[in-house]
Design an enzyme around this catalytic site. Structure first.
Site, PDB file in Angstrom:
ATOM      1  N   PRO A  72     -16.578   4.081  -2.839  1.00 45.49           N
ATOM      2  CA  PRO A  72     -16.783   5.474  -3.524  1.00 45.49           C
ATOM      3  C   PRO A  72     -15.620   6.232  -3.557  1.00 45.49           C
ATOM      4  O   PRO A  72     -14.478   5.944  -3.044  1.00 45.49           O
ATOM      5  CB  PRO A  72     -17.863   6.096  -2.884  1.00 45.49           C
ATOM      6  CG  PRO A  72     -17.947   5.592  -1.440  1.00 45.49           C
ATOM      7  CD  PRO A  72     -17.547   4.263  -1.413  1.00 45.49           C
TER       8      PRO A  72
ATOM      9  N   CYS B  36     -11.042  -5.461  -4.762  1.00 47.13           N
ATOM     10  CA  CYS B  36     -11.413  -6.497  -3.989  1.00 47.13           C
ATOM     11  C   CYS B  36     -12.957  -6.105  -3.530  1.00 47.13           C
ATOM     12  O   CYS B  36     -13.299  -4.912  -3.380  1.00 47.13           O
ATOM     13  CB  CYS B  36     -10.539  -6.898  -2.817  1.00 47.13           C
ATOM     14  SG  CYS B  36      -9.048  -7.458  -3.068  1.00 47.13           S
TER      15      CYS B  36
ATOM     16  N   ASP C 123     -16.026   9.717  -4.008  1.00 46.53           N
ATOM     17  CA  ASP C 123     -16.611  10.929  -3.797  1.00 46.53           C
ATOM     18  C   ASP C 123     -15.712  12.020  -3.168  1.00 46.53           C
ATOM     19  O   ASP C 123     -15.260  12.993  -3.566  1.00 46.53           O
ATOM     20  CB  ASP C 123     -18.152  10.805  -3.078  1.00 46.53           C
ATOM     21  CG  ASP C 123     -17.777  10.192  -1.684  1.00 46.53           C
ATOM     22  OD1 ASP C 123     -17.189   9.209  -1.848  1.00 46.53           O
ATOM     23  OD2 ASP C 123     -18.452  10.754  -0.750  1.00 46.53           O
TER      24      ASP C 123
ATOM     25  N   ASN D 168       0.834  -1.462  -0.258  1.00 48.78           N
ATOM     26  CA  ASN D 168      -0.101   0.092   0.051  1.00 48.78           C
ATOM     27  C   ASN D 168       0.758   1.395  -0.150  1.00 48.78           C
ATOM     28  O   ASN D 168       0.387   2.393  -0.183  1.00 48.78           O
ATOM     29  CB  ASN D 168      -0.909  -0.190   1.160  1.00 48.78           C
ATOM     30  CG  ASN D 168      -2.095  -0.992   0.859  1.00 48.78           C
ATOM     31  OD1 ASN D 168      -2.271  -1.471  -0.027  1.00 48.78           O
ATOM     32  ND2 ASN D 168      -2.845  -1.278   1.933  1.00 48.78           N
TER      33      ASN D 168
ATOM     34  N   ILE E  47     -14.941  -0.031   8.799  1.00 45.35           N
ATOM     35  CA  ILE E  47     -14.641   0.725   7.705  1.00 45.35           C
ATOM     36  C   ILE E  47     -15.045   0.072   6.485  1.00 45.35           C
ATOM     37  O   ILE E  47     -15.542   1.148   5.565  1.00 45.35           O
ATOM     38  CB  ILE E  47     -13.081   0.497   7.342  1.00 45.35           C
ATOM     39  CG1 ILE E  47     -12.067   0.619   8.782  1.00 45.35           C
ATOM     40  CG2 ILE E  47     -12.425   1.337   6.145  1.00 45.35           C
ATOM     41  CD1 ILE E  47     -12.364   2.313   9.259  1.00 45.35           C
TER      42      ILE E  47
END
Ligand code: UD1
Length: 389
Positions: free
Chosen positions: A122, A116, A124, A23, A326
């Protein structure tokens, strides 16, 4: 379709090390677009997502060369600012490339990202932030077109400390006019790694790791060599793999501070952990006990470790409770665990596990990256001879 065959029932014992962070590598590879020069990255993990990011960079016109764990990217000759739909769909983090393309060229075209299946993801917050920087956005036939005459620094308040949005806005504003302030920014260590790499490239950013990041726009960037930080989720997954087999081992190349919430929860379960600089020793316990876990943005317990802990807790004495705050779809692996004999119920964002003494062999499907890791852990425990929990 790829598959793993796991012959479980053995204690894991020994020593291993953690690779570079997935990541952190992805936004840092995107950052290479900004300079128009050469970026040398060390300690890049050899995984599918990195290959995909390299493929997108090549389509854009970069040269990308891999030699073991080193990747060299040259972004001088970028010829298109459009990320192909097919590649966008493969991986959610491809959206990070958009921030870097816009940051350098003031325009970009991309579609909604894939990734995944762990719930609605989203973008946004990314798009709202882009608008604050003076970027016009047109959404047309599934494509998002971003255009600006110039990118001007602004104050952006994120409704939620999204990791991807924070990274995208950092990338989009490195070369902007004036100062950008991101408030309620994500505080994940990968964002600090991105800041460090960008600053080494000539950017002027401070605050990563706190909730407020300040980016003072610069005019040019330079060649950079950078070593990616160790992967905290891989470290946690290796520790849990040893824990579930009731084994003991040593994990090297870890930044212990990054996995503090994981260490705390393993200790609560009954594992003994010793930290010495970047080395972690773990000794599991035949009588691991159930605990409660709540996922939170960093420095809380990471959602990426939820499923791996879920597998572990399936085998721990008593009742465990997991609350996933989350991503709403991150319990899919539990139904697969049940095929192996796990006892669990799911109610909205809560899962309750009742520890079992054994899990059995089964054919199971990986629903997402971390869910797949959880199933491998369960496979390691299956057919265990010593049946005390
Ligand atoms: C990154 C990580 C992923 C990790 C996640 C949370 C990468 C490549 N992936 O994903 O492994 O699980 O952080 O730590 O670094 N959200 C919105 N609108 C947005 C963006 C996000 O509502 O515009 C919501 C998401 O739906 C989710 C939450 O915010 O509920 C967290 O998402 P975010 O932090 O953005 O995760 P990613 O960057 O996708």
């Amino acid at each position: 379709m790829s598959s793993y065959i796991i012959e479980g029932g053995k204690k894991l014992e020994g020593e291993t090390y953690v690779s570079g962070s997935k990541n952190a590598s992805l936004p840092i590879m995107a950052a290479s677009i900004l300079s128009g020069k050469t970026t040398k990255l060390y300690n890049v993990p050899d995984i599918y997502d990195i290959k995909f990011t390299s493929d997108i960079l090549k389509v854009l016109g970069c040269t990308v060369k891999r030699n073991k764990n080193k990747i060299t990217i040259n972004s001088k000759q970028i010829k298109t600012h459009e990320i192909p739909d097919k590649l966008m769909r493969e991986m959610r983090s491809s959206v990070i490339l958009a921030g870097a393309i816009i940051g350098r060229f003031k325009n970009a075209v991309f579609s909604y990202p894939g990734g995944c299946d762990i719930g609605s993801r989203p973008i946004d917050l990314h798009l709202q932030g882009f608008k604050k920087l003076g970027i016009n956005i047109i959404e047309e036939s599934g494509f998002i077109k971003c255009m600006a005459d110039k990118i001007v620094g602004a104050e952006i308040h994120l409704d939620f400390p999204s990791v991807g949005a924070t990274e995208n806005l950092m990338l989009a504003s490195v070369l902007a006019e004036g100062e950008t302030i991101i408030k309620n920014a994500a505080r994940e260590p990968e964002i600090q790694d991105l800041q460090e790499m960008l600053n080494k490239m000539g950017a002027n950013i401070e605050g990563a790791g706190t909730g407020i990041i300040r980016i003072k726009g610069v005019k040019t960037l330079k060649d950079v060599s950078y070593t990616i930080m160790p992967d905290r989720i891989e470290a946690g997954t290796l520790l849990c793999s040893i824990a579930i087999t009731r084994g003991k081992g040593i994990i090297r190349n870890v930044i212990p501070e990054h996995i503090a919430p994981i260490i705390a929860k393993l200790e609560e379960c009954g594992c003994k952990i010793q930290v010495n600089s970047d080395i972690i020793k773990i000794e599991s316990n035949n009588r691991l006990k159930g605990i409660e876990i709540k996922t939170m943005p960093y420095p809380g317990f990471p959602t990426d470790m939820q499923s791996v802990f879920g597998a572990l807790l399936t085998t721990a004495k008593g009742t465990s409770v997991i609350i996933e705050n989350i991503f709403e779809n991150r319990f899919k692996y539990i139904n697969e665990l049940k095929r192996m004999g796990a006892k669990a119920t799911i109610e909205g964002k809560m899962a309750v596990m009742k520890g079992v003494r054994k899990l059995s062999n089964a054919e199971v499907n990986s629903t997402d990256l971390r869910g797949g890791a959880a199933l491998i852990l369960a496979g390691l425990f299956a057919n265990r001879k010593n049946k005390s929990k």
